[in-house]
Scaffold this motif. Sequence first.
Motif, PDB file in Angstrom:
ATOM      1  N   ASP A  89      15.682  -1.089  -5.894  1.00  0.00           N
ATOM      2  CA  ASP A  89      16.914  -1.814  -6.307  1.00  0.00           C
ATOM      3  C   ASP A  89      16.406  -2.528  -7.536  1.00  0.00           C
ATOM      4  N   ILE A  90      17.603  -2.021  -8.647  1.00  0.00           N
ATOM      5  CA  ILE A  90      16.785  -2.578  -9.878  1.00  0.00           C
ATOM      6  C   ILE A  90      17.999  -3.651 -10.151  1.00  0.00           C
ATOM      7  N   ILE A  91      17.496  -4.854 -10.487  1.00  0.00           N
ATOM      8  CA  ILE A  91      18.359  -6.099 -10.408  1.00  0.00           C
ATOM      9  C   ILE A  91      18.144  -6.837 -11.804  1.00  0.00           C
ATOM     10  N   VAL A  92      19.392  -6.950 -12.395  1.00  0.00           N
ATOM     11  CA  VAL A  92      19.236  -7.470 -14.029  1.00  0.00           C
ATOM     12  C   VAL A  92      19.632  -8.996 -13.647  1.00  0.00           C
ATOM     13  N   GLN A  93      18.590  -9.798 -14.142  1.00  0.00           N
ATOM     14  CA  GLN A  93      18.686 -11.298 -14.103  1.00  0.00           C
ATOM     15  C   GLN A  93      18.713 -11.561 -15.833  1.00  0.00           C
ATOM     16  N   SER A  94      19.875 -12.527 -16.129  1.00  0.00           N
ATOM     17  CA  SER A  94      19.784 -12.784 -17.628  1.00  0.00           C
ATOM     18  C   SER A  94      20.475 -14.184 -17.608  1.00  0.00           C
ATOM     19  N   LEU A  95      19.945 -14.906 -18.680  1.00  0.00           N
ATOM     20  CA  LEU A  95      20.118 -16.196 -19.266  1.00  0.00           C
ATOM     21  C   LEU A  95      19.992 -16.473 -20.912  1.00  0.00           C
ATOM     22  N   ALA A  96      21.072 -16.615 -21.354  1.00  0.00           N
ATOM     23  CA  ALA A  96      21.018 -16.790 -23.068  1.00  0.00           C
ATOM     24  C   ALA A  96      21.402 -18.310 -23.280  1.00  0.00           C
ATOM     25  N   SER A 120       0.927  -1.108  -0.117  1.00  0.00           N
ATOM     26  CA  SER A 120      -0.003   0.062  -0.088  1.00  0.00           C
ATOM     27  C   SER A 120       0.962   1.291   0.016  1.00  0.00           C
ATOM     28  N   PHE A 121       0.692   2.153  -0.810  1.00  0.00           N
ATOM     29  CA  PHE A 121       1.555   3.223  -1.219  1.00  0.00           C
ATOM     30  C   PHE A 121       1.441   4.130   0.069  1.00  0.00           C
ATOM     31  N   GLU A 122       0.266   4.329   0.628  1.00  0.00           N
ATOM     32  CA  GLU A 122       0.383   5.157   1.908  1.00  0.00           C
ATOM     33  C   GLU A 122       1.249   4.499   3.000  1.00  0.00           C
ATOM     34  N   THR A 123       0.843   3.299   3.272  1.00  0.00           N
ATOM     35  CA  THR A 123       1.626   2.693   4.290  1.00  0.00           C
ATOM     36  C   THR A 123       3.163   2.694   4.363  1.00  0.00           C
ATOM     37  N   ILE A 124       3.567   2.289   3.250  1.00  0.00           N
ATOM     38  CA  ILE A 124       5.185   2.209   2.914  1.00  0.00           C
ATOM     39  C   ILE A 124       5.745   3.816   2.693  1.00  0.00           C
ATOM     40  N   ALA A 125       4.887   4.769   2.198  1.00  0.00           N
ATOM     41  CA  ALA A 125       5.489   6.091   2.093  1.00  0.00           C
ATOM     42  C   ALA A 125       5.454   6.623   3.567  1.00  0.00           C
ATOM     43  N   LYS A 126       4.979   6.157   4.530  1.00  0.00           N
ATOM     44  CA  LYS A 126       4.963   6.898   5.980  1.00  0.00           C
ATOM     45  C   LYS A 126       6.309   6.690   6.673  1.00  0.00           C
ATOM     46  N   VAL A 127       6.656   5.096   6.686  1.00  0.00           N
ATOM     47  CA  VAL A 127       7.946   5.085   7.318  1.00  0.00           C
ATOM     48  C   VAL A 127       9.023   4.636   6.447  1.00  0.00           C
ATOM     49  N   GLY A 128       8.740   4.274   5.116  1.00  0.00           N
ATOM     50  CA  GLY A 128       9.705   3.952   4.138  1.00  0.00           C
ATOM     51  C   GLY A 128       9.514   2.158   3.915  1.00  0.00           C
ATOM     52  N   GLY A 129      10.546   1.752   2.964  1.00  0.00           N
ATOM     53  CA  GLY A 129      10.359   0.295   2.830  1.00  0.00           C
ATOM     54  C   GLY A 129      11.504   0.176   1.590  1.00  0.00           C
ATOM     55  N   ALA A 130      11.511  -1.021   0.804  1.00  0.00           N
ATOM     56  CA  ALA A 130      12.361  -1.288  -0.194  1.00  0.00           C
ATOM     57  C   ALA A 130      11.457  -2.153  -1.076  1.00  0.00           C
ATOM     58  N   ILE A 131      11.649  -1.821  -2.400  1.00  0.00           N
ATOM     59  CA  ILE A 131      11.315  -2.627  -3.435  1.00  0.00           C
ATOM     60  C   ILE A 131      12.246  -2.972  -4.511  1.00  0.00           C
ATOM     61  N   GLY A 132      12.139  -4.222  -5.055  1.00  0.00           N
ATOM     62  CA  GLY A 132      12.925  -4.616  -6.080  1.00  0.00           C
ATOM     63  C   GLY A 132      12.362  -4.764  -7.224  1.00  0.00           C
ATOM     64  N   ILE A 133      13.059  -4.023  -8.329  1.00  0.00           N
ATOM     65  CA  ILE A 133      12.606  -4.144  -9.801  1.00  0.00           C
ATOM     66  C   ILE A 133      13.339  -5.135 -10.503  1.00  0.00           C
ATOM     67  N   VAL A 134      12.980  -6.307 -11.069  1.00  0.00           N
ATOM     68  CA  VAL A 134      13.845  -7.339 -11.904  1.00  0.00           C
ATOM     69  C   VAL A 134      13.745  -6.965 -13.048  1.00  0.00           C
ATOM     70  N   VAL A 135      14.522  -7.086 -13.805  1.00  0.00           N
ATOM     71  CA  VAL A 135      14.671  -6.962 -15.332  1.00  0.00           C
ATOM     72  C   VAL A 135      15.099  -8.169 -15.701  1.00  0.00           C
ATOM     73  N   ASP A 136      14.446  -9.042 -16.253  1.00  0.00           N
ATOM     74  CA  ASP A 136      14.744 -10.184 -16.758  1.00  0.00           C
ATOM     75  C   ASP A 136      14.808 -10.598 -18.122  1.00  0.00           C
ATOM     76  N   TRP A 137      16.091 -11.075 -18.328  1.00  0.00           N
ATOM     77  CA  TRP A 137      16.460 -11.276 -19.899  1.00  0.00           C
ATOM     78  C   TRP A 137      16.808 -12.734 -20.122  1.00  0.00           C
ATOM     79  N   THR A 138      15.769 -13.665 -20.432  1.00  0.00           N
ATOM     80  CA  THR A 138      15.782 -14.787 -20.661  1.00  0.00           C
ATOM     81  C   THR A 138      15.501 -15.023 -22.218  1.00  0.00           C
ATOM     82  N   CYS A 139      16.814 -15.295 -22.996  1.00  0.00           N
ATOM     83  CA  CYS A 139      16.545 -15.442 -24.390  1.00  0.00           C
ATOM     84  C   CYS A 139      16.954 -16.800 -24.985  1.00  0.00           C
ATOM     85  N   ASN A 140      16.327 -17.163 -25.985  1.00  0.00           N
ATOM     86  CA  ASN A 140      16.671 -18.276 -26.840  1.00  0.00           C
ATOM     87  C   ASN A 140      17.286 -17.778 -28.222  1.00  0.00           C
TER      88      ASN A 140
END
Length: 420
Positions: free
Chosen positions: A314-321, A234-254
């Motif tokens: 935290d932007i996390i890049v995952q990759s596997l080709a 919930s944005f209001e809840t996490i905005a009050k005291v803070g928190g952390a969110i991970g954004i995963v960019v997934d590159w799985t390629c054939n």
Amino acid sequence: MKNQITNALSDFFFEYETPRQVLVRNRRVGVVCRLIQLGVLAYIIGWVFIYEKGYQSTDTAVSSVFTKMKGVGYTNVSGSERVWDVADYVFPPQGDSSFVVMTNYIITEGQKMGTCPELKGKHNCKSNADCEGGSFKRQMTGVCVESTKTCEVLAWCPVEDDHDIPDPPLLMSAENYTLFIKNSVTFPLFGVTRSNLVEGIDADYIGKCLHDPKKAPLCPIFRLGDIVKLSGFSFETIAKVGGAIGIVVDWTCNLDVDVKHCKPQYNFHGLYGNPDETDKARASVGYNFRYAKHYMENGTQKRTLLKVFGIRFDIIVQSLARKFDIIPTLTAIGSGVGIFGVATVVCDLVLLYLLPKREFYKNMKFKYTDTHAQQDSESLGLDTSVYYTLEANARQAQGTAQSNDPDSEAGSTETEVSKK
């Protein structure tokens, strides 16, 4: 000696040895063998080749991430209006893959170095004896201030009061900020470089798109409120005291198909600050830090102290080709062929140790050589293999009768019987 050496070399180069085979006509053993072979074949095709892609070699990417925030915030605290831009609410401002967006704060203005009483409820005292210097986290002066009944401290004064966290958060407008993510990856083994600005993502498209998992999954512009919602918070809840969110960019390629099909997928995960967690039972809740802005006023150094509550991204890049390679393909096939030997081992165990006629099968499978048997066969003028066959049949026939049981010796045939 010369003839012996010549014969040995001749035997080595011009003779071929093959294992002796015994054909066992037994339904149960045959079914067990075929079932095991079928299971091994299903494992090789289904697991090794289809699921694990055992025919392809793999590589992970070297990646780079660049971020940019956009949006303006507005606050009105006790009649003091202020506008917050990117330079005010993003830490650090360089566009790193890990950054904090301020959503709430406690500000203490006009602090200067000096002596002042501690906050009420902290370091209470009745006399100067209760305020011995250095006995607490703050530097005490040894003076008990009568008006507050707290110890006097040497610090930046006035002392920060962070007991009451603003609710609702002061920067709820952060929900509408936008985040631009630019990511490039390189798979060095295959010499392939890709960017999340894939085919069809140009300046015009970026100027009007907003990421949506279904309607615009490749748009690199994200609304902060949507990111928080997709992470389960919930944005209001996490905005009050803070928190952390991970954004995963997934590159799985054939890479066996056209490289244009190598596209990123975005996933969002709440790392901490989830309202469903028992936050009250934990020692530390949310995410916050302090920073100060120093300035000079009438020759006196002063500062404005802010205790910042924010969302850390935290932007996390995952990759596997993957790409076809003959070496892992042959390795997978070779290991699969080797596993087929399990069927032979299991069936031999059943034949030699579990079936009622196991002694007969042992005699069919193994040849035993000893001096006594060799002398008996020579005295009878028989070939040794014929002698062993007759002896095994004689032992098996003693005290038993022929039956139609598929496990009987009548249902087994030795594939190699030589007669002299």
